[in-house]
Motif scaffolding. Structure first.
Motif, PDB file in Angstrom:
ATOM      1  N   UNK A 135       0.833  -1.206   0.000  1.00 57.64           N
ATOM      2  CA  UNK A 135       0.000   0.000   0.000  1.00 57.64           C
ATOM      3  C   UNK A 135       0.866   1.252   0.000  1.00 57.64           C
ATOM      4  N   UNK A 136       1.943   1.246   0.796  1.00 55.49           N
ATOM      5  CA  UNK A 136       2.834   2.411   0.851  1.00 55.49           C
ATOM      6  C   UNK A 136       3.478   2.673  -0.503  1.00 55.49           C
ATOM      7  N   UNK A 137       3.894   1.608  -1.181  1.00 53.59           N
ATOM      8  CA  UNK A 137       4.521   1.764  -2.493  1.00 53.59           C
ATOM      9  C   UNK A 137       3.542   2.341  -3.510  1.00 53.59           C
ATOM     10  N   UNK A 138       2.311   1.836  -3.510  1.00 53.17           N
ATOM     11  CA  UNK A 138       1.298   2.360  -4.433  1.00 53.17           C
ATOM     12  C   UNK A 138       1.048   3.841  -4.150  1.00 53.17           C
ATOM     13  N   UNK A 139       0.900   4.181  -2.885  1.00 54.13           N
ATOM     14  CA  UNK A 139       0.653   5.565  -2.517  1.00 54.13           C
ATOM     15  C   UNK A 139       1.812   6.492  -2.841  1.00 54.13           C
ATOM     16  N   UNK A 140       3.024   5.941  -2.901  1.00 50.13           N
ATOM     17  CA  UNK A 140       4.208   6.734  -3.236  1.00 50.13           C
ATOM     18  C   UNK A 140       4.428   6.839  -4.738  1.00 50.13           C
ATOM     19  N   UNK A 147       8.488  -5.855 -13.213  1.00 51.15           N
ATOM     20  CA  UNK A 147       9.406  -6.923 -12.783  1.00 51.15           C
ATOM     21  C   UNK A 147      10.630  -6.375 -12.074  1.00 51.15           C
ATOM     22  N   UNK A 148      10.955  -5.119 -12.285  1.00 53.94           N
ATOM     23  CA  UNK A 148      12.135  -4.550 -11.619  1.00 53.94           C
ATOM     24  C   UNK A 148      11.862  -4.412 -10.123  1.00 53.94           C
ATOM     25  N   UNK A 149      12.921  -4.521  -9.339  1.00 51.81           N
ATOM     26  CA  UNK A 149      12.773  -4.457  -7.891  1.00 51.81           C
ATOM     27  C   UNK A 149      12.771  -3.028  -7.379  1.00 51.81           C
ATOM     28  N   UNK A 150      11.873  -2.720  -6.468  1.00 51.42           N
ATOM     29  CA  UNK A 150      11.810  -1.407  -5.817  1.00 51.42           C
ATOM     30  C   UNK A 150      11.829  -1.604  -4.309  1.00 51.42           C
ATOM     31  N   UNK A 151      12.565  -0.762  -3.640  1.00 49.63           N
ATOM     32  CA  UNK A 151      12.691  -0.867  -2.189  1.00 49.63           C
ATOM     33  C   UNK A 151      11.920   0.279  -1.538  1.00 49.63           C
ATOM     34  N   UNK A 152      11.070  -0.065  -0.593  1.00 49.75           N
ATOM     35  CA  UNK A 152      10.284   0.926   0.135  1.00 49.75           C
ATOM     36  C   UNK A 152      10.393   0.640   1.623  1.00 49.75           C
ATOM     37  N   UNK A 153      10.486   1.693   2.412  1.00 54.41           N
ATOM     38  CA  UNK A 153      10.541   1.556   3.862  1.00 54.41           C
ATOM     39  C   UNK A 153       9.467   2.437   4.467  1.00 54.41           C
ATOM     40  N   UNK A 283      11.232   6.313   1.075  1.00 53.05           N
ATOM     41  CA  UNK A 283      10.807   6.333   2.473  1.00 53.05           C
ATOM     42  C   UNK A 283       9.387   6.865   2.577  1.00 53.05           C
ATOM     43  N   UNK A 284       8.544   6.160   3.331  1.00 47.16           N
ATOM     44  CA  UNK A 284       7.183   6.607   3.604  1.00 47.16           C
ATOM     45  C   UNK A 284       6.954   6.548   5.118  1.00 47.16           C
ATOM     46  N   UNK A 285       5.775   6.955   5.548  1.00 46.67           N
ATOM     47  CA  UNK A 285       5.450   6.950   6.972  1.00 46.67           C
ATOM     48  C   UNK A 285       5.855   8.264   7.633  1.00 46.67           C
ATOM     49  N   UNK A 286       5.267   8.536   8.785  1.00 45.83           N
ATOM     50  CA  UNK A 286       5.538   9.777   9.489  1.00 45.83           C
ATOM     51  C   UNK A 286       6.997   9.963   9.845  1.00 45.83           C
ATOM     52  N   UNK A 287       7.702   8.867  10.171  1.00 47.52           N
ATOM     53  CA  UNK A 287       9.116   8.961  10.542  1.00 47.52           C
ATOM     54  C   UNK A 287      10.024   9.345   9.404  1.00 47.52           C
ATOM     55  N   UNK A 288       9.552   9.219   8.159  1.00 53.80           N
ATOM     56  CA  UNK A 288      10.384   9.563   7.003  1.00 53.80           C
ATOM     57  C   UNK A 288      10.698  11.048   6.958  1.00 53.80           C
ATOM     58  N   UNK A 305      18.366   7.801  -1.811  1.00 55.65           N
ATOM     59  CA  UNK A 305      17.223   7.676  -0.905  1.00 55.65           C
ATOM     60  C   UNK A 305      16.309   8.874  -1.110  1.00 55.65           C
ATOM     61  N   UNK A 306      15.014   8.591  -1.294  1.00 63.03           N
ATOM     62  CA  UNK A 306      14.031   9.645  -1.543  1.00 63.03           C
ATOM     63  C   UNK A 306      12.912   9.549  -0.512  1.00 63.03           C
ATOM     64  N   UNK A 307      12.385  10.696  -0.126  1.00 66.37           N
ATOM     65  CA  UNK A 307      11.216  10.739   0.745  1.00 66.37           C
ATOM     66  C   UNK A 307       9.992  10.979  -0.129  1.00 66.37           C
ATOM     67  N   UNK A 308       8.974  10.126   0.016  1.00 66.38           N
ATOM     68  CA  UNK A 308       7.760  10.262  -0.787  1.00 66.38           C
ATOM     69  C   UNK A 308       7.059  11.577  -0.468  1.00 66.38           C
ATOM     70  N   UNK A 309       6.296  12.056  -1.436  1.00 62.49           N
ATOM     71  CA  UNK A 309       5.472  13.236  -1.194  1.00 62.49           C
ATOM     72  C   UNK A 309       4.354  12.851  -0.225  1.00 62.49           C
ATOM     73  N   UNK A 310       4.131  13.662   0.789  1.00 66.39           N
ATOM     74  CA  UNK A 310       3.154  13.373   1.850  1.00 66.39           C
ATOM     75  C   UNK A 310       3.376  11.957   2.406  1.00 66.39           C
ATOM     76  N   UNK A 311       4.545  11.693   3.012  1.00 69.51           N
ATOM     77  CA  UNK A 311       4.891  10.316   3.406  1.00 69.51           C
ATOM     78  C   UNK A 311       3.924   9.678   4.382  1.00 69.51           C
ATOM     79  N   UNK A 312       3.365  10.454   5.333  1.00 73.37           N
ATOM     80  CA  UNK A 312       2.461   9.864   6.315  1.00 73.37           C
ATOM     81  C   UNK A 312       1.172   9.357   5.666  1.00 73.37           C
TER      82      UNK A 312
END
Length: 340
Positions: A135-140, A147-153, A283-288, A305-312
């Protein structure tokens, strides 16, 4: 009240966010309740309960039903979820919305089923589940079906969920306790040990939001007057806390967080590691939003490393987007429970 469209819910340890299809985020409230000890009656929920934290009268406690990524009190969680969903959905006999609810990897099947039943009572005609990193990846804005790998935290209040996603699947993940709550606890301990000053949870959260930093190379030093109880005299006292001190306070949680990233990278195939190196970490979530976090991680990992727009808001928005495009994301959704 007009009929509500489908809703996506981020049921987090710190906050509950609800996204309504076509409208965006319609609710963002602390996931806390004020409860009477003796009667178990609910005094307040959300913002009102959070304002009482640290100032509770005798006989009343402020509780967080979700802690460390697990359900601590399901009865309280059901009341919390029902209250927030009913505020958004209202009491409709017809046109009851569908709901998509993010769940932690630590939730077992019994807990998942109880959450779905709780959503039915709250007014949803059908509830599906989705893993939080997806869900975080979709929202970001990440195209998770490629097929390519994406890393989300997702750096939340109680846990940090680090995952590598490919072809709509989580290829490797690590759930770390190094997250917002642990950083807040570290600030409280540091100020107590260095200044003999006891501060409350809300004060520590304010310090973290105002001057919190994890980057020792940050040249913009900030300071904030902080009041608490002197542990020597027992009297109220105020000291100035600097962002440099916060960097020192959170060294251990940050080290554990970096180790979590390394552990995920070590468990993925070389081709996916190459994809992550090229595309970076999101990076997503409030801590990002913690100052300097993306810079430190980039130096430690040698990966962009990138911080998503509106991470929370990413998880709730991701749930909403998944509901808007059922054909594209149906494969990644959990089992639905329909009302018979």
């Amino acid at each position: 009240m007009a009929a509500v469209e489908d809703i996506g819910i981020d049921l987090g340890s710190s906050n509950v966010l609800i996204c309504e299809r076509g409208k965006g985020i319609v609710l963002n409230e602390p996931a806390v309740l004020a409860v009477n000890h003796d009667t178990r009656n609910i005094i307040s929920i959300g913002h009102e309960a959070y304002q009482m934290m640290g100032r509770e009268p005798a006989g009343i406690s402020v509780v967080r039903p979700l802690q460390r990524g697990t359900i601590q009190d399901f009865d309280m969680l059901s009341i919390l979820l029902n209250y927030f969903v009913m505020r958004v959905v209202g009491k409709h006999l017809f046109n009851r919305p569908r709901a998509l609810l993010s769940v932690s990897a630590t939730a077992n099947e019994i807990e998942k089923r109880q959450l779905i039943l709780g959503m039915l009572e709250a007014g949803a005609r059908r509830t599906q589940l989705i893993e939080r990193p997806l869900a975080a990846a979709i929202g970001a804005g990440i195209l998770i079906n490629e097929v390519s790998g994406r890393m989300v935290a997702d750096i939340g209040g109680a846990t940090t969920d680090i995952a590598v996603i490919s072809s709509g699947e989580i290829m490797a993940r690590s759930i770390q306790e190094s997250a917002g709550d642990q950083i807040t606890d570290a600030i409280i301990r540091y100020i107590r040990l260095k200044h003999n000053l006891l501060i409350g949870w809300r004060t520590a959260e304010d310090v973290k939001s105002a001057i919190g930093s994890v980057d020792p190379e940050d040249q913009n030093e900030l300071s904030l007057p902080v009041a608490g109880r002197n542990l020597v005299s027992g009297l109220p006292r105020q000291v100035d806390i600097t962002s440099v001190e916060i960097v020192e306070a959170v060294e251990e949680p940050l080290r554990q967080l970096v180790e979590g990233f390394h552990s995920v990278i070590e468990r993925i195939p070389a081709e996916l590691a190459n994809d992550v190196f090229d595309d970076g970490i999101v990076l997503t979530g409030g801590g990002a939003s913690l100052r300097g976090l993306s810079s430190v991680l980039q130096r430690e990992m040698q990966i962009p490393v990138y911080v998503a727009e509106h991470p929370q808001e990413c998880i709730a928005l991701g749930c909403g987007l998944a509901l808007e495009r059922p054909g594209e994301y149906q494969r990644i959704l959990g089992d639905a429970r329909k009302r018979r």
